[in-house]
Design a protein around this motif. Structure first.
Motif, mmCIF file in Angstrom:
data_model
loop_
_atom_site.group_PDB
_atom_site.id
_atom_site.type_symbol
_atom_site.label_atom_id
_atom_site.label_comp_id
_atom_site.label_asym_id
_atom_site.label_seq_id
_atom_site.Cartn_x
_atom_site.Cartn_y
_atom_site.Cartn_z
ATOM 1 N N MET A 118 -19.344 83.794 125.804
ATOM 2 C CA MET A 118 -20.012 82.756 124.994
ATOM 3 C C MET A 118 -19.399 81.391 125.325
ATOM 4 O O MET A 118 -18.195 81.203 125.172
ATOM 5 N N THR A 119 -20.215 80.476 125.789
ATOM 6 C CA THR A 119 -19.677 79.123 125.998
ATOM 7 C C THR A 119 -20.062 78.260 124.815
ATOM 8 O O THR A 119 -21.148 78.394 124.258
ATOM 9 N N GLU A 120 -19.145 77.401 124.414
ATOM 10 C CA GLU A 120 -19.391 76.546 123.267
ATOM 11 C C GLU A 120 -19.638 75.130 123.747
ATOM 12 O O GLU A 120 -18.906 74.621 124.592
ATOM 13 N N ARG A 121 -20.699 74.527 123.242
ATOM 14 C CA ARG A 121 -20.986 73.146 123.618
ATOM 15 C C ARG A 121 -21.355 72.366 122.383
ATOM 16 O O ARG A 121 -22.046 72.864 121.500
ATOM 17 N N PHE A 122 -20.896 71.131 122.304
ATOM 18 C CA PHE A 122 -21.261 70.289 121.181
ATOM 19 C C PHE A 122 -22.128 69.152 121.697
ATOM 20 O O PHE A 122 -21.725 68.405 122.582
ATOM 21 N N SER A 123 -23.364 69.059 121.178
ATOM 22 C CA SER A 123 -24.228 67.963 121.632
ATOM 23 C C SER A 123 -24.162 66.828 120.625
ATOM 24 O O SER A 123 -24.625 66.963 119.497
ATOM 25 N N ALA A 124 -23.552 65.755 121.016
ATOM 26 C CA ALA A 124 -23.313 64.650 120.093
ATOM 27 C C ALA A 124 -24.458 63.651 120.143
ATOM 28 O O ALA A 124 -24.807 63.151 121.208
ATOM 29 N N PRO A 125 -25.071 63.345 118.975
ATOM 30 C CA PRO A 125 -26.173 62.386 118.972
ATOM 31 C C PRO A 125 -25.715 60.941 119.221
ATOM 32 O O PRO A 125 -26.528 60.101 119.581
ATOM 33 N N TYR A 126 -24.438 60.667 119.019
ATOM 34 C CA TYR A 126 -23.997 59.261 119.104
ATOM 35 C C TYR A 126 -22.979 59.077 120.231
ATOM 36 O O TYR A 126 -21.956 58.424 120.061
ATOM 37 N N ARG A 127 -23.231 59.683 121.368
ATOM 38 C CA ARG A 127 -22.292 59.576 122.476
ATOM 39 C C ARG A 127 -22.078 58.109 122.842
ATOM 40 O O ARG A 127 -23.021 57.317 122.861
ATOM 41 N N GLY A 128 -20.808 57.749 123.046
ATOM 42 C CA GLY A 128 -20.520 56.380 123.454
ATOM 43 C C GLY A 128 -20.177 55.452 122.297
ATOM 44 O O GLY A 128 -19.622 54.384 122.490
ATOM 45 N N TYR A 129 -20.495 55.863 121.074
ATOM 46 C CA TYR A 129 -20.186 55.012 119.914
ATOM 47 C C TYR A 129 -18.766 55.292 119.441
ATOM 48 O O TYR A 129 -18.355 56.448 119.323
ATOM 49 N N ASP A 130 -17.996 54.236 119.155
ATOM 50 C CA ASP A 130 -16.603 54.400 118.734
ATOM 51 C C ASP A 130 -16.296 53.405 117.617
ATOM 52 O O ASP A 130 -16.318 52.191 117.841
ATOM 53 N N VAL A 131 -16.001 53.907 116.418
ATOM 54 C CA VAL A 131 -15.703 52.986 115.304
ATOM 55 C C VAL A 131 -14.515 52.087 115.631
ATOM 56 O O VAL A 131 -14.405 50.981 115.087
ATOM 57 N N LEU A 132 -13.637 52.532 116.517
ATOM 58 C CA LEU A 132 -12.460 51.717 116.833
ATOM 59 C C LEU A 132 -12.816 50.444 117.596
ATOM 60 O O LEU A 132 -12.011 49.507 117.652
ATOM 61 N N ASP A 133 -14.019 50.405 118.184
ATOM 62 C CA ASP A 133 -14.434 49.158 118.833
ATOM 63 C C ASP A 133 -14.506 48.012 117.826
ATOM 64 O O ASP A 133 -14.557 46.852 118.207
ATOM 65 N N LYS A 134 -14.541 48.349 116.548
ATOM 66 C CA LYS A 134 -14.629 47.295 115.523
ATOM 67 C C LYS A 134 -13.260 46.858 115.018
ATOM 68 O O LYS A 134 -13.174 46.103 114.055
ATOM 69 N N TRP A 135 -12.203 47.374 115.649
ATOM 70 C CA TRP A 135 -10.836 47.147 115.169
ATOM 71 C C TRP A 135 -10.563 45.668 114.856
ATOM 72 O O TRP A 135 -9.978 45.339 113.822
ATOM 73 N N ASP A 136 -10.974 44.788 115.754
ATOM 74 C CA ASP A 136 -10.668 43.362 115.578
ATOM 75 C C ASP A 136 -11.823 42.578 114.971
ATOM 76 O O ASP A 136 -11.906 41.364 115.139
ATOM 77 N N THR A 137 -12.716 43.249 114.288
ATOM 78 C CA THR A 137 -13.853 42.570 113.663
ATOM 79 C C THR A 137 -13.693 42.581 112.144
ATOM 80 O O THR A 137 -12.810 43.263 111.620
ATOM 81 N N PRO A 138 -14.550 41.852 111.451
ATOM 82 C CA PRO A 138 -14.448 41.813 109.978
ATOM 83 C C PRO A 138 -14.738 43.156 109.298
ATOM 84 O O PRO A 138 -14.647 43.251 108.085
ATOM 85 N N SER A 139 -15.075 44.190 110.038
ATOM 86 C CA SER A 139 -15.247 45.504 109.404
ATOM 87 C C SER A 139 -13.896 46.125 109.048
ATOM 88 O O SER A 139 -13.831 47.042 108.237
ATOM 89 N N PHE A 140 -12.846 45.645 109.673
ATOM 90 C CA PHE A 140 -11.507 46.182 109.413
ATOM 91 C C PHE A 140 -10.669 45.123 108.706
ATOM 92 O O PHE A 140 -10.709 43.949 109.067
ATOM 93 N N ASN A 141 -9.893 45.555 107.726
ATOM 94 C CA ASN A 141 -8.898 44.655 107.153
ATOM 95 C C ASN A 141 -7.496 45.199 107.444
ATOM 96 O O ASN A 141 -7.347 46.292 107.997
ATOM 97 N N ASP A 142 -6.487 44.427 107.062
ATOM 98 C CA ASP A 142 -5.119 44.805 107.441
ATOM 99 C C ASP A 142 -4.713 46.161 106.877
ATOM 100 O O ASP A 142 -4.103 46.967 107.570
ATOM 101 N N GLN A 143 -5.065 46.394 105.606
ATOM 102 C CA GLN A 143 -4.578 47.658 105.024
ATOM 103 C C GLN A 143 -5.243 48.858 105.687
ATOM 104 O O GLN A 143 -4.612 49.908 105.863
ATOM 105 N N THR A 144 -6.499 48.715 106.102
ATOM 106 C CA THR A 144 -7.161 49.833 106.778
ATOM 107 C C THR A 144 -6.559 50.045 108.164
ATOM 108 O O THR A 144 -6.319 51.179 108.594
ATOM 109 N N ARG A 145 -6.297 48.951 108.866
ATOM 110 C CA ARG A 145 -5.645 49.090 110.186
ATOM 111 C C ARG A 145 -4.296 49.780 110.041
ATOM 112 O O ARG A 145 -3.923 50.645 110.844
ATOM 113 N N ARG A 146 -3.567 49.419 108.968
ATOM 114 C CA ARG A 146 -2.249 50.030 108.753
ATOM 115 C C ARG A 146 -2.404 51.551 108.553
ATOM 116 O O ARG A 146 -1.674 52.344 109.137
#
Ligand SMILES: Cc1cc2nc3c(=O)[nH]c(=O)nc-3n(C[C@H](O)[C@H](O)[C@H](O)COP(=O)(O)OP(=O)(O)OC[C@H]3O[C@@H](n4cnc5c(N)ncnc54)[C@H](O)[C@@H]3O)c2cc1C
Ligand code: SF4
Lengths: 206, 554
Positions: free
Chosen positions: A1-29
């Motif tokens: 049995m081979t297991e595969r996960f098909s991701a609908p949002y390939r390429g999307y990364d919440v961390l790309d928002k690290w330096d944007t107003p979506s993140f504040n200091d306490q969340t980054r910490r």
């Protein structure tokens, strides 16, 4: 049995928002603190091996070379005595429930296959988890009164998924917006998305 | 005040000391706070600072009474203390274990119990609905449960006051209940998850409404409008949410009330005359005694009975105010059953407060032939955060592995409807003391709960109805789940000392200077979320006590 996960949002990364107003200091910490898995301090070597195997069955990540770690955070929670506010009268406190439950899973594996849970292949381990969930126990004495299904669902799986989806990889793969403060969202209507959200998912059925 | 470095972490050391308390609208500032010496006999010692405690403290302090309010939890500044993170924000909840048993054992902790200044409103979901008027006399008018010792007209006045104080944002016309005035703030735009409910309601021919919510749709003082970040259940980091922490608490401080954070009250003391004399509390590593002319217990439905039971003494061997064995009994929850469905389009229910559309049809329709239960239920659209929803999936289905990951991958296409279902008051659903002790050496609470047949008929009816509605709205692959929400009762008020703990003013029948003011007073649960009712009832009790004070009859 081979297991595969098909991701609908390939390429999307919440961390790309690290330096944007979506993140504040306490969340980054908080997220920074979650990048390094804490050292093991609660579980024994034997328990640890079963726990790692259980996490791998609960949240298999065949597509990742560096899978999201869950066991170290469970260990740290139990070491810190972090509770949930509820102790069912027929369950011991979380640390004891975990120890007893992992030992019982291992005993189930030995009773069925003559090998420990951590030494089973994926199909055999999955079958044991399904059996335990439906109350079909090969070694009832090993559970020593611990309600097996409740341990599996409410103690183990619930804890494991709470850690998996608290990690940026878990948030990203489901297209969740992730941290959102001070900036929240503007477009709330059906099928509408803000530029700082995941683009529309790739859905095989749409 | 100084914007200097944050002095310490709120969980580790009390913040409200040295004549100042945290300024909740700043990242690190302070507001002045009046303080009382332990030996001073204050007019009121209030235990708990949630809907009951915060409102009452404000009323009493504004009328010139000296007040010290205790809370076991920390005093947060949301702007710098609240992260966008489910696991981190567990810190808002009462996580010390309670022992749970009975036929349908309750989940406590994050499910229904806060532990911080502001009480459970720092993480409540802001749904702010009034009771149906008949529910205040449900025994006489509708034939079930018990009557409140309060008239609905009086409550209606205080509901309006509570809605103003919390600046509720709601629709211009609300479809259910008697004619009412406008909500203080205009309604919020309904998110896609709410529009699923709207579509389903229209298809089935029942009314729906944008939910009246305690988060502002336009600026209010230092609160900015809601930014729809959707993390209300783990604490609002912008202060748009009109919790007790940002509404009544600043008012109480400005009126001269003192607040003691990280101060767990372990016992209420009584004197030789049988009256209470003050409280013993643990703060900064040691036990202290605050003397008081009156003690008000406002710790919510578990901790209020627990404290009264833990305060047993020679004269009151079964606990305070418990002469008729009523303390801890008639504990209620709301059944919180839900139906979830996958939609064809992306809903992205993480955006906006979790419940932006609601339906109270089954609170008001008494004549439908399908109705096979007493009481009522409302239901709302849903928007659980990922960890929360994954927990629901594994608990309900036992799913794991790639199956679970694939189900979670459809998170953005899910919609859900969940009820707030009335349960009946039952004497054996109750809080008692267990033989386990907490870190303070205090016996922990044991909670025994089981549904009755009526409760089951009610939630089964709701599951059938919500399934039909979701299908009518285009949902498929339905999943039903069960849980509970909210706590009510446990120290109910009433007109008969044999069957209740306090009178209509929250004064205990047994000890004239011992009062209760929180959700535990509620004799019935109703089919709506309780906070607005608890706030309104506390405002009513506050005005009554102030009036008694003027007449010298406290
Ligand atoms: C996740 C969640 C979502 C909710 N959503 C809604 C909603 O949308 N709408 C709604 O109407 N209601 C909602 N509620 C319910 C609502 O928050 C509560 O009903 C309400 O806050 C109860 O008010 P209270 O004053 O009785 O108790 P609380 O607000 O809980 O306050 C009690 C306080 O007393 C303190 N305390 C207790 N014992 C002691 C002691 N011995 N010493 C010192 N301090 C003590 C506690 O720390 C706590 O801060 C929600 C609750 C939760 C948990
Ligand atoms: S959605 Fe609004 S009320 Fe909820 S946390 Fe965000 S800003 Fe606060």
């Amino acid at each position: 049995m081979t297991e595969r996960f098909s991701a609908p949002y390939r390429g999307y990364d919440v961390l790309d928002k690290w330096d944007t107003p979506s993140f504040n200091d306490q969340t980054r910490r908080v997220l920074r603190g979650r990048m390094d898995p804490p050292p093991r301090r609660f579980f024994s070597d034997t328990e640890w091996r079963v726990l790692l195997a259980l996490c791998a069955r609960a949240m298999p990540q065949p597509e990742r070379t560096d899978p999201v770690a869950m066991a170290p955070f469970i260990d740290a929670d139990l070491h810190a005595g972090r509770g949930t506010g509820t102790r069912r009268a027929d369950m011991p406190e979380p640390g004891a429930a975990w120890r007893r439950g992992l030992a019982a899973l291992d005993a189930e594996a030995v009773a069925r296959h003559g090998r420990g849970f951590a030494d089973l292949d994926a199909a055999a381990a999955n079958a044991i988890l399904r059996a335990v969930d439906s109350g079909d126990l090969a070694d009832p004495a090993a559970w020593d009164g611990l309600p097996a299904q409740r341990f599996l669902r409410e103690t183990a799986l619930k804890h494991i998924v709470s850690i998996y989806y608290s990690q940026p990889q878990g948030m990203s793969e489901i297209g969740y917006g992730g941290p959102a403060s001070p900036r929240g969202y503007v477009r709330l209507g059906t099928d509408r998305i803000d530029p700082w959200e995941a683009p529309h998912g790739q859905w095989p059925d749409r | 005040m100084s914007a200097g470095a944050v002095s310490h972490v709120a969980e580790d050391r009390p913040r409200a000391t040295g004549g100042r308390a945290p300024d909740v609208f700043s990242r690190s500032g302070w507001v002045p706070m009046r303080e009382h010496a332990l030996g001073d006999e204050v007019d009121f010692a209030i235990v708990g600072s949630g809907c009951g405690g915060a409102v009452l403290a404000t009323k009493l302090a504004e009328a010139g009474h000296s007040v010290v309010m205790f809370d076991a939890g920390p005093f947060w500044r949301p702007l710098s203390d609240f992260a966008s993170d489910e696991r981190e924000q567990d810190k808002l909840y009462w996580l010390d274990p309670r022992v749970s048993d009975g036929d349908d054992p309750l989940e406590l902790g994050a499910n229904n119990s806060g532990r911080n200044v502001g009480g459970s409103t720092t993480h409540f979901q802001m749904v702010s609905l009034r009771f149906r008027p008949d529910w205040f006399k449900s025994r006489s008018k509708l034939g079930y449960a018990v009557d409140w010792p309060v008239d609905w007209h009086e409550m209606w006045h205080y509901y309006a006051e509570a809605e103003r104080a919390m600046a509720i944002s709601g629709p211009i016309s609300y479809p259910w209940g008697p004619k009412r005035g406008r909500y203080p703030y205009r309604e919020h735009e309904v998110n896609a998850a709410g529009l699923v409910l709207a579509r389903g309601a229209e298809a089935l021919g029942v009314a729906w409404a944008p939910t009246p919510l305690a988060t502002v749709s336009a600026p209010r003082g230092k609160s900015p409008p809601c930014v729809y970040r959707g993390m209300c259940k783990i604490g609002c980091s912008t202060n748009a949410k009109q919790s007790m922490l940002v509404t009544y608490i600043p008012r109480a401080l400005a009126a001269g009330a003192e607040i003691r954070d990280l101060a767990m009250v372990g016992r209420i003391d009584t004197g030789p005359d049988g009256r209470v004399t003050g409280v013993e509390f643990h703060r900064d590593g040691g036990w202290h005694v605050q003397r008081a002319r009156n003690v008000v217990v406002a710790g919510y439905s578990i901790e209020t009975p627990r404290l009264l039971l833990n305060s047993a003494c020679g004269r009151y061997p079964n606990g305070l105010a418990n002469g008729s064995d009523q303390v801890g009994r008639y504990l209620m929850v709301h059944s919180n059953h839900a139906v979830w469905a996958e939609m064809d389009e992306e809903i992205r229910w993480y955006k906006g407060p979790p419940s932006m559309a609601c339906c109270e049809h089954w609170n008001y329709d008494d004549d439908d032939p399908s109705r096979d239960f007493h009481g009522g239920y409302s239901f709302m659209s849903q928007g659980p955060l990922p960890g929360d929803f994954a927990g629901t999936l594994v608990t309900a289905t036992g799913a794991f592995g790639l199956d679970l990951r694939e189900r979670m991958a459809r998170y953005n296409r899910m919609a859900g409807l969940k009820i707030v279902g009335e349960t009946m008051p039952q004497a054996d659903n109750r809080v008692t003391l267990s033989d386990e002790k907490d870190g303070f050496g205090l016996p922990r609470a044991r909670i025994t709960f089981g549904y009755c047949d009526n409760d089951r008929r009610l939630y089964r009816h709701s599951l059938r109805f919500m399934s039909r509605m979701l299908q009518a709205a285009g949902g498929h692959d339905l999943l039903e789940t069960s849980s509970t929400a909210h706590l009510m009762g446990g120290c109910r008020m009433g007109s008969d000392p044999e069957t209740s703990v306090t009178d209509a003013n929250g004064r205990s029948w047994e000890i004239p200077n011992l009062w209760i003011c929180d959700g535990s007073l509620m004799p019935t649960a109703g089919g709506v979320n309780p906070a607005l009712t608890i706030v309104a009832n506390a405002a009513r009790i506050g005005d009554r006590i102030v009036a008694m004070g003027r007449k010298g009859t406290i």
